[in-house]
Design an enzyme around this catalytic site. Structure first.
Site, PDB file in Angstrom:
ATOM      1  N   ALA A  40      -6.367  26.534 -22.880  1.00 22.96           N
ATOM      2  CA  ALA A  40      -5.021  26.966 -22.159  1.00 22.96           C
ATOM      3  C   ALA A  40      -4.672  26.315 -21.077  1.00 22.96           C
ATOM      4  O   ALA A  40      -5.588  25.772 -20.414  1.00 22.96           O
ATOM      5  CB  ALA A  40      -5.172  28.461 -21.992  1.00 22.96           C
ATOM      6  N   ASN A  41      -3.422  26.223 -20.613  1.00 27.52           N
ATOM      7  CA  ASN A  41      -3.142  25.746 -19.429  1.00 27.52           C
ATOM      8  C   ASN A  41      -2.887  26.917 -18.473  1.00 27.52           C
ATOM      9  O   ASN A  41      -2.455  28.181 -18.993  1.00 27.52           O
ATOM     10  CB  ASN A  41      -1.648  24.973 -19.257  1.00 27.52           C
ATOM     11  CG  ASN A  41      -1.917  23.719 -19.804  1.00 27.52           C
ATOM     12  OD1 ASN A  41      -2.760  23.141 -19.844  1.00 27.52           O
ATOM     13  ND2 ASN A  41      -0.903  22.976 -19.780  1.00 27.52           N
ATOM     14  N   ARG A  42      -3.091  26.628 -17.122  1.00 27.83           N
ATOM     15  CA  ARG A  42      -2.756  27.881 -16.463  1.00 27.83           C
ATOM     16  C   ARG A  42      -1.294  28.060 -16.124  1.00 27.83           C
ATOM     17  O   ARG A  42      -0.541  27.086 -15.688  1.00 27.83           O
ATOM     18  CB  ARG A  42      -3.383  27.703 -14.902  1.00 27.83           C
ATOM     19  CG  ARG A  42      -4.978  27.898 -14.534  1.00 27.83           C
ATOM     20  CD  ARG A  42      -5.272  27.419 -13.488  1.00 27.83           C
ATOM     21  NE  ARG A  42      -6.848  26.996 -13.696  1.00 27.83           N
ATOM     22  CZ  ARG A  42      -7.930  27.851 -13.769  1.00 27.83           C
ATOM     23  NH1 ARG A  42      -7.690  29.123 -13.925  1.00 27.83           N
ATOM     24  NH2 ARG A  42      -8.880  27.311 -13.954  1.00 27.83           N
ATOM     25  N   ALA A 106       4.155  25.436 -19.570  1.00 21.82           N
ATOM     26  CA  ALA A 106       3.026  24.285 -19.182  1.00 21.82           C
ATOM     27  C   ALA A 106       2.489  24.299 -20.531  1.00 21.82           C
ATOM     28  O   ALA A 106       1.472  25.076 -21.043  1.00 21.82           O
ATOM     29  CB  ALA A 106       2.187  25.085 -18.443  1.00 21.82           C
TER      30      ALA A 106
END
Lengths: 234, 234
Positions: A40-42, A106
């Site tokens: 995942a992306n933050r 994101a």
């Protein structure tokens, strides 16, 4: 919902975006490794959700496509929930045509080449696995070069270094009108927080906005979008 | 908080866990790839947080160690927030000694060998990166074999197949008293949902509990823990 509906009724401010359909993406994407693990992306979704709400306050018909976030859907805004980059691209394409699209999400650049159907188990004697990545679809470039391209395409760029140079490269390659670039290094503090300091990078130059709340960034960006769409037939 | 405090005052039920210090872990861990990307396990934290609350209702002095979740801290329970498996292990070790520890968190088995300090950029011509994984600390085994081992150590096992066989292997290797095994395949529906169907796997056999809410699983597990600690000096 009810409060939002009442506020909308009582709101007598001008609605420069009335009749405009605007797509906003928000949050991260989650790319499965196996049924229990993912990459995942933050991204808290706070900035994207705030922009969707700000555009709706100016009268736009906003369609929000959100990755997995811990915050509620903005009141009164049609929200489609997705997990992966491929699901997000499909949802956005399904919402075309639109007057504008603002890509705040994101999106993960990569996913694993083969996501496993069963949980990957530790095998005694074997070391941990190596995850071979493949590129995800580039949603911004896909829409920036789409035959149903919205009149206005806005991208976001989260960077930890060379912020303006990276945004300028992205601007050229992806067919977007301008990039909202922000510093997500620890020093910047944008990630997960309520404030943001952004630069607007367009073909005509770079405009640095002062540090402000994500709601203020959203309101100001909505004004810029309304201004840009002013001369376009509804 | 206030409501919880009033409820606690009005609660005249027996407190079989009064004077017991119990550590609970909950949620996923996030393992950084670079400042914006991470690897995670799917875990809402609902089951772990419910267990912490159920133990507190029986009078235990609960210390909750939670990974990143979208749900609030249980009212009135001391909660330590961590991100990675290494941070979670350090937090748990720092809370020893304890009478019991219940490891509900879905800890990532691996992290990337080298997490980058700056965002990894796409390089034209280069393909996506290959992520070499290394093993994370095994928190359950660390505490199961710790010289300050709690009297009772309970593990959780999320599996998509061979649920009991995998739990029995884990039981032997990790020095735990019993394993709460649950089926996290899509058909099971436990992941992110409010219900759970678990099997209690101990050295003396397997006990299958019926499908129930996560709160009911938590209450029943708290009763089992109280029963097991009954003969141990406070």
């Amino acid at each position: 919902e009810i409060v939002a509906a009442i506020e909308a009724r009582l709101d007598t401010r001008p609605k420069p975006l009335a009749g405009r359909r605007i797509i906003v993406t928000s949050g991260p994407t989650h790319e499965p490794i196996d049924p229990v693990r993912y990459i995942a992306n933050r991204s808290s979704g706070k900035q994207g959700h705030a922009i969707a709400a700000a555009l709706a306050r100016l009268g736009a018909d906003v369609r929000l496509v959100s990755g997995p976030v811990g915050i509620p859907d903005p009141a009164g805004i049609d929200t489609i929930h997705v997990e992966s980059a491929r699901e997000m691209r499909d949802a956005v394409e399904g919402l075309l045509p639109a007057d504008a699209a603002v890509f705040v999400a994101a999106v993960a650049d990569w996913r694993t080449a083969n996501s496993a159907d069963e949980k990957i188990k530790k095998v005694p004697g074997d070391g941990p696995p190596t995850l071979q990545m493949v590129e995800n679809p580039d949603i911004l470039a896909t829409i920036g070069h789409h035959r149903n391209r919205p009149y206005l395409v806005v991208g976001f760029a989260a960077e930890t270094q060379n912020i303006v140079a990276n945004a300028e490269t992205k601007l050229k390659k992806k067919g977007v009108d301008f990039i909202v670039a922000n510093d997500v290094s620890a020093a910047g503090g944008a990630m997960g927080g309520d404030r943001n300091r952004v630069k607007i990078v367009s073909r005509t130059g770079v405009e640095a906005w002062p540090d402000m709340s994500k709601d203020e960034v959203a309101a100001r960006l909505a004004d810029v979008i309304a201004e840009r769409l002013k001369t376009v037939a509804v």
